[in-house]
Design a protein around this motif. Structure first.
Motif, PDB file in Angstrom:
ATOM      1  N   GLU A 284      27.071  63.420  40.390  1.00  0.00           N
ATOM      2  CA  GLU A 284      27.371  62.622  39.193  1.00  0.00           C
ATOM      3  C   GLU A 284      28.560  61.692  39.456  1.00  0.00           C
ATOM      4  O   GLU A 284      29.378  61.934  40.356  1.00  0.00           O
ATOM      5  CB  GLU A 284      27.674  63.600  38.041  1.00  0.00           C
ATOM      6  N   VAL A 285      28.626  60.629  38.675  1.00  0.00           N
ATOM      7  CA  VAL A 285      29.810  59.750  38.659  1.00  0.00           C
ATOM      8  C   VAL A 285      30.548  60.079  37.363  1.00  0.00           C
ATOM      9  O   VAL A 285      30.070  59.768  36.271  1.00  0.00           O
ATOM     10  CB  VAL A 285      29.387  58.263  38.687  1.00  0.00           C
ATOM     11  N   PRO A 286      31.703  60.730  37.469  1.00  0.00           N
ATOM     12  CA  PRO A 286      32.334  61.235  36.246  1.00  0.00           C
ATOM     13  C   PRO A 286      33.083  60.191  35.420  1.00  0.00           C
ATOM     14  O   PRO A 286      33.208  60.332  34.215  1.00  0.00           O
ATOM     15  CB  PRO A 286      33.322  62.295  36.756  1.00  0.00           C
ATOM     16  N   TYR A 287      33.552  59.111  36.081  1.00  0.00           N
ATOM     17  CA  TYR A 287      34.504  58.260  35.364  1.00  0.00           C
ATOM     18  C   TYR A 287      34.460  56.823  35.884  1.00  0.00           C
ATOM     19  O   TYR A 287      34.694  56.583  37.071  1.00  0.00           O
ATOM     20  CB  TYR A 287      35.919  58.811  35.597  1.00  0.00           C
ATOM     21  N   LEU A 288      34.177  55.888  35.004  1.00  0.00           N
ATOM     22  CA  LEU A 288      34.216  54.470  35.403  1.00  0.00           C
ATOM     23  C   LEU A 288      35.016  53.675  34.373  1.00  0.00           C
ATOM     24  O   LEU A 288      34.739  53.756  33.169  1.00  0.00           O
ATOM     25  CB  LEU A 288      32.797  53.901  35.508  1.00  0.00           C
ATOM     26  N   LYS A 289      35.994  52.931  34.851  1.00  0.00           N
ATOM     27  CA  LYS A 289      36.772  52.047  33.963  1.00  0.00           C
ATOM     28  C   LYS A 289      37.235  50.827  34.756  1.00  0.00           C
ATOM     29  O   LYS A 289      37.838  50.954  35.810  1.00  0.00           O
ATOM     30  CB  LYS A 289      37.966  52.782  33.378  1.00  0.00           C
ATOM     31  N   ALA A 290      36.938  49.656  34.222  1.00  0.00           N
ATOM     32  CA  ALA A 290      37.162  48.408  34.975  1.00  0.00           C
ATOM     33  C   ALA A 290      38.543  47.813  34.748  1.00  0.00           C
ATOM     34  O   ALA A 290      39.083  47.861  33.638  1.00  0.00           O
ATOM     35  CB  ALA A 290      36.121  47.370  34.539  1.00  0.00           C
ATOM     36  N   ASN A 291      39.031  47.222  35.811  1.00  0.00           N
ATOM     37  CA  ASN A 291      40.152  46.288  35.679  1.00  0.00           C
ATOM     38  C   ASN A 291      39.588  44.904  35.994  1.00  0.00           C
ATOM     39  O   ASN A 291      39.345  44.571  37.152  1.00  0.00           O
ATOM     40  CB  ASN A 291      41.261  46.664  36.666  1.00  0.00           C
ATOM     41  N   SER A 292      39.361  44.098  34.954  1.00  0.00           N
ATOM     42  CA  SER A 292      38.741  42.770  35.133  1.00  0.00           C
ATOM     43  C   SER A 292      39.760  41.635  35.079  1.00  0.00           C
ATOM     44  O   SER A 292      39.418  40.513  34.684  1.00  0.00           O
ATOM     45  CB  SER A 292      37.689  42.523  34.048  1.00  0.00           C
ATOM     46  N   LYS A 293      40.970  41.927  35.488  1.00  0.00           N
ATOM     47  CA  LYS A 293      42.046  40.898  35.409  1.00  0.00           C
ATOM     48  C   LYS A 293      41.696  39.654  36.235  1.00  0.00           C
ATOM     49  O   LYS A 293      41.994  38.531  35.852  1.00  0.00           O
ATOM     50  CB  LYS A 293      43.375  41.491  35.916  1.00  0.00           C
ATOM     51  N   LYS A 294      41.051  39.870  37.397  1.00  0.00           N
ATOM     52  CA  LYS A 294      40.706  38.718  38.240  1.00  0.00           C
ATOM     53  C   LYS A 294      39.729  37.790  37.496  1.00  0.00           C
ATOM     54  O   LYS A 294      39.886  36.561  37.514  1.00  0.00           O
ATOM     55  CB  LYS A 294      40.084  39.213  39.566  1.00  0.00           C
ATOM     56  N   ALA A 295      38.742  38.379  36.844  1.00  0.00           N
ATOM     57  CA  ALA A 295      37.767  37.564  36.101  1.00  0.00           C
ATOM     58  C   ALA A 295      38.436  36.839  34.943  1.00  0.00           C
ATOM     59  O   ALA A 295      38.117  35.683  34.639  1.00  0.00           O
ATOM     60  CB  ALA A 295      36.636  38.449  35.584  1.00  0.00           C
ATOM     61  N   GLU A 296      39.368  37.523  34.314  1.00  0.00           N
ATOM     62  CA  GLU A 296      40.071  36.898  33.187  1.00  0.00           C
ATOM     63  C   GLU A 296      40.868  35.681  33.687  1.00  0.00           C
ATOM     64  O   GLU A 296      40.822  34.607  33.081  1.00  0.00           O
ATOM     65  CB  GLU A 296      40.999  37.944  32.559  1.00  0.00           C
ATOM     66  N   LYS A 297      41.527  35.874  34.830  1.00  0.00           N
ATOM     67  CA  LYS A 297      42.391  34.810  35.349  1.00  0.00           C
ATOM     68  C   LYS A 297      41.579  33.622  35.903  1.00  0.00           C
ATOM     69  O   LYS A 297      41.819  32.474  35.564  1.00  0.00           O
ATOM     70  CB  LYS A 297      43.259  35.409  36.464  1.00  0.00           C
ATOM     71  N   ILE A 298      40.567  33.932  36.720  1.00  0.00           N
ATOM     72  CA  ILE A 298      39.875  32.830  37.418  1.00  0.00           C
ATOM     73  C   ILE A 298      38.695  32.284  36.605  1.00  0.00           C
ATOM     74  O   ILE A 298      38.482  31.075  36.547  1.00  0.00           O
ATOM     75  CB  ILE A 298      39.423  33.296  38.818  1.00  0.00           C
ATOM     76  N   LEU A 299      37.938  33.181  35.977  1.00  0.00           N
ATOM     77  CA  LEU A 299      36.759  32.714  35.227  1.00  0.00           C
ATOM     78  C   LEU A 299      37.091  32.417  33.764  1.00  0.00           C
ATOM     79  O   LEU A 299      36.287  31.818  33.056  1.00  0.00           O
ATOM     80  CB  LEU A 299      35.651  33.788  35.243  1.00  0.00           C
ATOM     81  N   GLY A 300      38.226  32.924  33.305  1.00  0.00           N
ATOM     82  CA  GLY A 300      38.547  32.805  31.879  1.00  0.00           C
ATOM     83  C   GLY A 300      37.624  33.681  31.045  1.00  0.00           C
ATOM     84  O   GLY A 300      37.366  33.391  29.883  1.00  0.00           O
ATOM     85  N   TRP A 301      37.121  34.767  31.667  1.00  0.00           N
ATOM     86  CA  TRP A 301      36.153  35.631  30.966  1.00  0.00           C
ATOM     87  C   TRP A 301      36.821  36.848  30.336  1.00  0.00           C
ATOM     88  O   TRP A 301      37.665  37.485  30.960  1.00  0.00           O
ATOM     89  CB  TRP A 301      35.084  36.126  31.950  1.00  0.00           C
ATOM     90  N   LYS A 302      36.438  37.128  29.111  1.00  0.00           N
ATOM     91  CA  LYS A 302      36.885  38.343  28.428  1.00  0.00           C
ATOM     92  C   LYS A 302      35.732  38.842  27.563  1.00  0.00           C
ATOM     93  O   LYS A 302      35.034  38.031  26.966  1.00  0.00           O
ATOM     94  CB  LYS A 302      38.032  37.993  27.475  1.00  0.00           C
ATOM     95  N   PRO A 303      35.537  40.166  27.474  1.00  0.00           N
ATOM     96  CA  PRO A 303      34.454  40.653  26.593  1.00  0.00           C
ATOM     97  C   PRO A 303      34.821  40.441  25.132  1.00  0.00           C
ATOM     98  O   PRO A 303      36.003  40.474  24.777  1.00  0.00           O
ATOM     99  CB  PRO A 303      34.398  42.143  26.923  1.00  0.00           C
ATOM    100  N   LYS A 304      33.775  40.223  24.291  1.00  0.00           N
ATOM    101  CA  LYS A 304      34.064  40.006  22.858  1.00  0.00           C
ATOM    102  C   LYS A 304      33.722  41.248  22.039  1.00  0.00           C
ATOM    103  O   LYS A 304      34.422  41.594  21.110  1.00  0.00           O
ATOM    104  CB  LYS A 304      33.233  38.819  22.352  1.00  0.00           C
ATOM    105  N   VAL A 305      32.608  41.898  22.388  1.00  0.00           N
ATOM    106  CA  VAL A 305      32.123  43.026  21.565  1.00  0.00           C
ATOM    107  C   VAL A 305      32.812  44.324  21.986  1.00  0.00           C
ATOM    108  O   VAL A 305      32.817  44.685  23.150  1.00  0.00           O
ATOM    109  CB  VAL A 305      30.576  43.149  21.698  1.00  0.00           C
ATOM    110  N   LYS A 306      33.389  45.023  21.000  1.00  0.00           N
ATOM    111  CA  LYS A 306      34.081  46.282  21.263  1.00  0.00           C
ATOM    112  C   LYS A 306      33.107  47.455  21.178  1.00  0.00           C
ATOM    113  O   LYS A 306      32.017  47.339  20.621  1.00  0.00           O
ATOM    114  CB  LYS A 306      35.199  46.500  20.228  1.00  0.00           C
TER     115      LYS A 306
END
Ligand code: NAP
Ligand code: G4F
Length: 328
Positions: A284-306
């Protein structure tokens, strides 16, 4: 001239959301489908775009079909979303999974290299590649891979062959390392949709239990509609680079269950959940949590839906879909 895009996996979850986004941007969209006696257009229908896609036949397991498609369309962009994408089934069908998810990507890259080297290529990579690996319970572009299923191993190959074709041949080829993303058209065997469908059935008196496996696994769940924007942005950059895409929040399967039951107004959720060993995974894969800082900085991407909004959207959609059904 309108840009052209070829999307593999057009009948799945992400294909229709991405196609809708590209159509809104005036792309001509080709959608690759396998040979079916009865193709299922339900997800394209759900988004109201079935008649706006030019469907073309091809199979990731069939090299010649991919060569022919790339040669004849020479698209500006290829989004390779097709895969045997269910982790659980990859333990039952490891060879098929590898042929499609690993070799299929190589076939596509070879086709692009030989017949359309200016085509930009997006590979649907996955947080499953991280598996057991993390730094302080967070994963980013520098986290080493530690895959835990034949699916994840097959995707690690696809990731590296994409990097290699970029470095060796100068192709514009990138990996989006996406964490779990869901929607009302998520496949019914994935845990989120299984839960929201089950909750809707219980609410409407059509079922009285949901059988699940490991409730303690945590995932970083976002909305597919948000995540396809990141795919598009990755292919619009000057430089081809790989990006981690996620929300930065992790929730357990149990929290997803509880939130869905509470939203549907059903008390005592534990009464309806049956733990079934059939849905446990050999590793099993017990735990996944992203650090998307690179995408935020370079792509200007951020998720909208919580998270809560996502659960509610999926429960509402399943209630609407099932409301006229009667118990058999
Ligand atoms: P999905 O709903 O399972 O859709 C995958 C599509 O691939 C299906 O339409 C399937 O066609 C098609 N396909 C399977 N084998 C094929 C083959 N041999 N040739 C051509 N098409 C084939 O997956 P998704 O959730 O949209 O995910 C899209 C991609 O992102 C996948 O590569 C997945 O591994 C990856 N990914 C997904 C997530 C996520 O959370 N959703 C996260 C990270 C990465 P049929 O309709 O014929 O079965
Ligand atoms: O919904 P799942 O099957 O998704 P999983 O394994 O995380 O994979 C999905 O996300 C990946 C990105 O991280 C994609 F690459 C992949 O293609 C796919 O879209 O399971 C989520 C969790 C697992 O820990 C699983 O063991 O839920 C647990 N779970 C507990 N009971 C269950 C069940 N999963 C399923 N499918 N069915 C159950 O009854």
């Amino acid at each position: 001239m309108a840009k052209t895009a070829l999307i593999t996996g057009i009948l799945g979850q992400d294909g229709p959301y991405l196609a809708k986004l590209l159509l809104e941007k005036d792309y001509k969209v080709y959608g690759m489908i396998r040979r079916y006696a009865y193709p299922n257009f339900a997800n394209l229908d759900y988004l109201g775009i079935t008649n706006n896609i030019e469907l073309v036949e091809g199979d990731l397991a069939d090299q010649s079909s991919l060569y022919n498609l790339i040669k004849s369309i020479r698209p500006d962009e290829v989004y390779n979303l097709a895969a045997q994408s269910f982790v659980g089934s990859s333990f039952e069908q490891p060879i098929f999974t590898t042929e499609v998810n690993s070799l299929g990507v190589l076939y596509l890259l070879e086709a692009i290299r030989n017949y359309s080297p200016k085509t930009r290529f997006y590979q649907a990579s996955t947080s499953e590649m991280f598996g057991l690996s993390h730094t302080n319970y967070i994963q980013d572009e520098n986290t080493p891979f530690y895959p835990r299923s034949p699916y994840a191993v097959s995707k690690v190959y696809a990731y590296w062959i994409t990097v290699n074709y970029r470095e060796a041949y100068g192709l514009f080829a990138v990996n989006g390392i996406l964490f779990n993303h869901e929607s009302p058209i998520r496949g019914i065997q994935f845990v989120t949709r299984k839960i929201t469908d089950g909750v809707a059935r219980i609410k409407l008196g059509l079922a009285d239990e949901i059988r699940l496996g490991n409730l303690s696994a945590k995932r970083d769940w976002g909305f597919a509609g948000d995540f396809v924007e990141a795919m598009y942005l990755m292919l619009q950059q000057e430089k081809p680079e790989d990006f981690v895409i996620g929300t930065g929040e992790a929730h357990s399967v149990e929290e997803f269950v509880k939130t869905a039951f509470e939203y549907a107004g059903i008390k005592d959720w534990k009464k309806y959940i049956k733990i079934d060993p059939r849905f446990m995974r050999p590793s099993e894969v017990p735990y996944l949590k992203a650090n998307s800082k690179k995408a935020e900085k370079i792509l200007g991407w951020k998720p909208k839906v919580k998270f809560e909004e996502l659960v509610q959207m999926m429960v509402d959609a399943d209630l609407a879909r099932l409301k006229n059904r009667t118990k058999k």
